[in-house]
Design a protein around this motif. Structure first.
Motif, PDB file in Angstrom:
ATOM      1  N   ARG A  41       0.812  -1.228   0.000  1.00 31.73           N
ATOM      2  CA  ARG A  41       0.000   0.000   0.000  1.00 31.73           C
ATOM      3  C   ARG A  41       0.843   1.274   0.000  1.00 31.73           C
ATOM      4  O   ARG A  41       0.406   2.314   0.491  1.00 31.73           O
ATOM      5  CB  ARG A  41      -0.985  -0.004   1.169  1.00 31.73           C
ATOM      6  CG  ARG A  41      -2.033  -1.117   1.069  1.00 31.73           C
ATOM      7  CD  ARG A  41      -2.895  -1.187   2.317  1.00 31.73           C
ATOM      8  NE  ARG A  41      -2.110  -1.524   3.487  1.00 31.73           N
ATOM      9  CZ  ARG A  41      -1.692  -2.747   3.780  1.00 31.73           C
ATOM     10  NH1 ARG A  41      -1.984  -3.744   2.976  1.00 31.73           N
ATOM     11  NH2 ARG A  41      -0.982  -2.963   4.878  1.00 31.73           N
ATOM     12  N   GLN A  42       2.052   1.183  -0.527  1.00 36.47           N
ATOM     13  CA  GLN A  42       2.901   2.367  -0.628  1.00 36.47           C
ATOM     14  C   GLN A  42       3.450   2.514  -2.044  1.00 36.47           C
ATOM     15  O   GLN A  42       3.396   1.592  -2.853  1.00 36.47           O
ATOM     16  CB  GLN A  42       4.071   2.269   0.359  1.00 36.47           C
ATOM     17  CG  GLN A  42       3.664   2.257   1.815  1.00 36.47           C
ATOM     18  CD  GLN A  42       4.878   2.274   2.723  1.00 36.47           C
ATOM     19  OE1 GLN A  42       5.935   2.783   2.362  1.00 36.47           O
ATOM     20  NE2 GLN A  42       4.721   1.724   3.916  1.00 36.47           N
ATOM     21  N   GLY A  43       3.980   3.686  -2.299  1.00 41.13           N
ATOM     22  CA  GLY A  43       4.694   3.906  -3.553  1.00 41.13           C
ATOM     23  C   GLY A  43       6.088   3.309  -3.488  1.00 41.13           C
ATOM     24  O   GLY A  43       6.506   2.753  -2.479  1.00 41.13           O
ATOM     25  N   LEU A  44       6.812   3.394  -4.594  1.00 45.14           N
ATOM     26  CA  LEU A  44       8.154   2.848  -4.652  1.00 45.14           C
ATOM     27  C   LEU A  44       9.147   3.769  -3.958  1.00 45.14           C
ATOM     28  O   LEU A  44       8.991   4.998  -3.972  1.00 45.14           O
ATOM     29  CB  LEU A  44       8.591   2.675  -6.112  1.00 45.14           C
ATOM     30  CG  LEU A  44       8.049   1.459  -6.854  1.00 45.14           C
ATOM     31  CD1 LEU A  44       6.561   1.571  -7.121  1.00 45.14           C
ATOM     32  CD2 LEU A  44       8.809   1.284  -8.164  1.00 45.14           C
ATOM     33  N   GLN A  45      10.178   3.149  -3.372  1.00 50.05           N
ATOM     34  CA  GLN A  45      11.247   3.912  -2.732  1.00 50.05           C
ATOM     35  C   GLN A  45      12.587   3.397  -3.255  1.00 50.05           C
ATOM     36  O   GLN A  45      12.743   2.194  -3.463  1.00 50.05           O
ATOM     37  CB  GLN A  45      11.221   3.700  -1.209  1.00 50.05           C
ATOM     38  CG  GLN A  45       9.909   4.011  -0.527  1.00 50.05           C
ATOM     39  CD  GLN A  45       9.913   3.532   0.906  1.00 50.05           C
ATOM     40  OE1 GLN A  45      10.940   3.555   1.588  1.00 50.05           O
ATOM     41  NE2 GLN A  45       8.771   3.088   1.388  1.00 50.05           N
TER      42      GLN A  45
ATOM     43  N   TYR B  35       2.567   6.699 -14.143  1.00 51.80           N
ATOM     44  CA  TYR B  35       2.750   5.292 -14.462  1.00 51.80           C
ATOM     45  C   TYR B  35       1.470   4.543 -14.127  1.00 51.80           C
ATOM     46  O   TYR B  35       0.714   4.937 -13.250  1.00 51.80           O
ATOM     47  CB  TYR B  35       3.862   4.669 -13.615  1.00 51.80           C
ATOM     48  CG  TYR B  35       5.246   5.186 -13.839  1.00 51.80           C
ATOM     49  CD1 TYR B  35       5.761   6.219 -13.059  1.00 51.80           C
ATOM     50  CD2 TYR B  35       6.068   4.630 -14.808  1.00 51.80           C
ATOM     51  CE1 TYR B  35       7.055   6.671 -13.245  1.00 51.80           C
ATOM     52  CE2 TYR B  35       7.370   5.078 -15.003  1.00 51.80           C
ATOM     53  CZ  TYR B  35       7.852   6.096 -14.211  1.00 51.80           C
ATOM     54  OH  TYR B  35       9.134   6.543 -14.394  1.00 51.80           O
ATOM     55  N   LEU B  88      -3.525   0.345 -10.967  1.00 48.54           N
ATOM     56  CA  LEU B  88      -2.968   1.161  -9.889  1.00 48.54           C
ATOM     57  C   LEU B  88      -2.075   2.209 -10.549  1.00 48.54           C
ATOM     58  O   LEU B  88      -1.149   1.848 -11.286  1.00 48.54           O
ATOM     59  CB  LEU B  88      -2.171   0.285  -8.927  1.00 48.54           C
ATOM     60  CG  LEU B  88      -1.504   0.951  -7.730  1.00 48.54           C
ATOM     61  CD1 LEU B  88      -2.524   1.680  -6.866  1.00 48.54           C
ATOM     62  CD2 LEU B  88      -0.772  -0.095  -6.898  1.00 48.54           C
ATOM     63  N   PHE B  90       0.485   5.471 -10.412  1.00 47.90           N
ATOM     64  CA  PHE B  90       1.467   6.166  -9.589  1.00 47.90           C
ATOM     65  C   PHE B  90       1.953   7.423 -10.293  1.00 47.90           C
ATOM     66  O   PHE B  90       2.186   7.432 -11.502  1.00 47.90           O
ATOM     67  CB  PHE B  90       2.686   5.291  -9.313  1.00 47.90           C
ATOM     68  CG  PHE B  90       2.433   4.221  -8.289  1.00 47.90           C
ATOM     69  CD1 PHE B  90       2.238   2.915  -8.670  1.00 47.90           C
ATOM     70  CD2 PHE B  90       2.390   4.542  -6.931  1.00 47.90           C
ATOM     71  CE1 PHE B  90       2.010   1.938  -7.724  1.00 47.90           C
ATOM     72  CE2 PHE B  90       2.151   3.569  -5.980  1.00 47.90           C
ATOM     73  CZ  PHE B  90       1.963   2.260  -6.375  1.00 47.90           C
ATOM     74  N   PHE B 104       8.012   8.708  -5.454  1.00 51.16           N
ATOM     75  CA  PHE B 104       6.682   8.259  -5.831  1.00 51.16           C
ATOM     76  C   PHE B 104       5.620   8.671  -4.819  1.00 51.16           C
ATOM     77  O   PHE B 104       5.860   8.724  -3.609  1.00 51.16           O
ATOM     78  CB  PHE B 104       6.650   6.737  -5.958  1.00 51.16           C
ATOM     79  CG  PHE B 104       7.318   6.235  -7.201  1.00 51.16           C
ATOM     80  CD1 PHE B 104       8.696   6.114  -7.268  1.00 51.16           C
ATOM     81  CD2 PHE B 104       6.566   5.894  -8.307  1.00 51.16           C
ATOM     82  CE1 PHE B 104       9.314   5.655  -8.426  1.00 51.16           C
ATOM     83  CE2 PHE B 104       7.162   5.432  -9.465  1.00 51.16           C
ATOM     84  CZ  PHE B 104       8.543   5.313  -9.523  1.00 51.16           C
ATOM     85  N   GLY B 105       4.426   8.908  -5.346  1.00 50.65           N
ATOM     86  CA  GLY B 105       3.267   9.086  -4.492  1.00 50.65           C
ATOM     87  C   GLY B 105       2.743   7.737  -4.041  1.00 50.65           C
ATOM     88  O   GLY B 105       3.259   6.688  -4.461  1.00 50.65           O
ATOM     89  N   PRO B 106       1.697   7.740  -3.220  1.00 53.18           N
ATOM     90  CA  PRO B 106       1.175   6.493  -2.647  1.00 53.18           C
ATOM     91  C   PRO B 106       0.291   5.696  -3.596  1.00 53.18           C
ATOM     92  O   PRO B 106      -0.046   4.551  -3.298  1.00 53.18           O
ATOM     93  CB  PRO B 106       0.365   6.974  -1.449  1.00 53.18           C
ATOM     94  CG  PRO B 106      -0.092   8.341  -1.849  1.00 53.18           C
ATOM     95  CD  PRO B 106       1.025   8.921  -2.650  1.00 53.18           C
TER      96      PRO B 106
END
Lengths: 113, 113
Positions: A41-45, B35, B88, B90, B104-106
């Motif tokens: 449930r998060q974006g990429l890091q 994306y 999904l 992003f 990135f956003g959530p």
């Protein structure tokens, strides 16, 4: 055109075991290479990135990756995984001077107790 | 710390409906990206921008429009949504081009019925 292949869709390892996630790329020049991690449930890091120099690059949380031009690979490693490392890992590539990043399909890592 | 926010976080619409996904970054980054993430495909680039008023076509642009109204704000528009656009989404931002870290956003989960 450049591309990134992550041949393993899912990998399961036991907590405390070592880890290698594979990444192969296709690009004729010298690429910028990245590993990103996506927790639920998060974006990429960003974990780490490489362009030149020492082929082994260190990242966050004990991760490292090794660049191999001869094998067109950029595998991710960790000596001892923790349950909190369970996530989806993406390898990515950008060409020199380019504006876009091409992502692999991702590897889902499950760390079992 | 880089900050990218997206709204809404979840969206349900019907086939043929109009959808706007919003992204805001407070990092003063030049580049912003949209994306979509689908199982087995990883992240695929829809559109990107290197500044207010600029728009560049990504790798999977069909059925999507985008607009960068300010340095901070980047919108993705689906004017006639189709079930194939269930995904999904992003948003990301970066200082420069592909060689720089993307933040990135959530994510926004979109369901088209």
């Amino acid at each position: 055109a450049q591309s990134v292949t992550q041949p393993d869709a899912r990998v399961t390892v036991s907590e405390g075991a070592s880890l290698q996630l594979r990444c192969k790329y296709s690009y004729s020049g010298t690429p910028y290479l990245f590993w990103y991690v996506q927790y639920p449930r998060q974006g990429l890091q960003l974990l780490l990135k490489y362009y030149s120099g020492d082929p082994v690059v260190q990242g966050v949380n004990g991760f490292e990756a090794e660049f191999s031009k001869s094998n067109s690979s950029f595998h991710l490693r960790k000596a001892s995984v923790h349950w909190s490392d369970s996530a989806v890992y993406f390898c990515a590539l950008s060409e020199t001077g380019g504006y876009k990043v091409v992502f692999g399909s991702g590897t889902r890592l499950l760390v079992s107790p | 710390e880089a900050a990218v926010t997206q709204s809404p976080r979840n969206k349900v619409t019907v086939t043929g409906g109009n959808v706007t996904l919003s992204c805001r970054q407070t990092n003063s980054h030049n580049y912003m990206y949209w994306y979509r993430q689908d199982t087995g495909h990883g992240l695929r680039l829809i559109h990107y921008s290197y500044g207010a008023g600029n728009l560049q076509i990504g790798d999977v642009p069909d059925g999507y429009k985008a607009t960068r109204t300010t340095q901070e704000d980047f919108f993705l528009l689906l004017e006639l949504a189709s079930p194939s656009q269930t995904s999904l989404y992003f948003c990301a931002s970066s200082t420069g081009g592909g060689q720089d870290t993307q933040y990135f956003g959530p994510g926004t989960r979109l369901l088209v019925l």
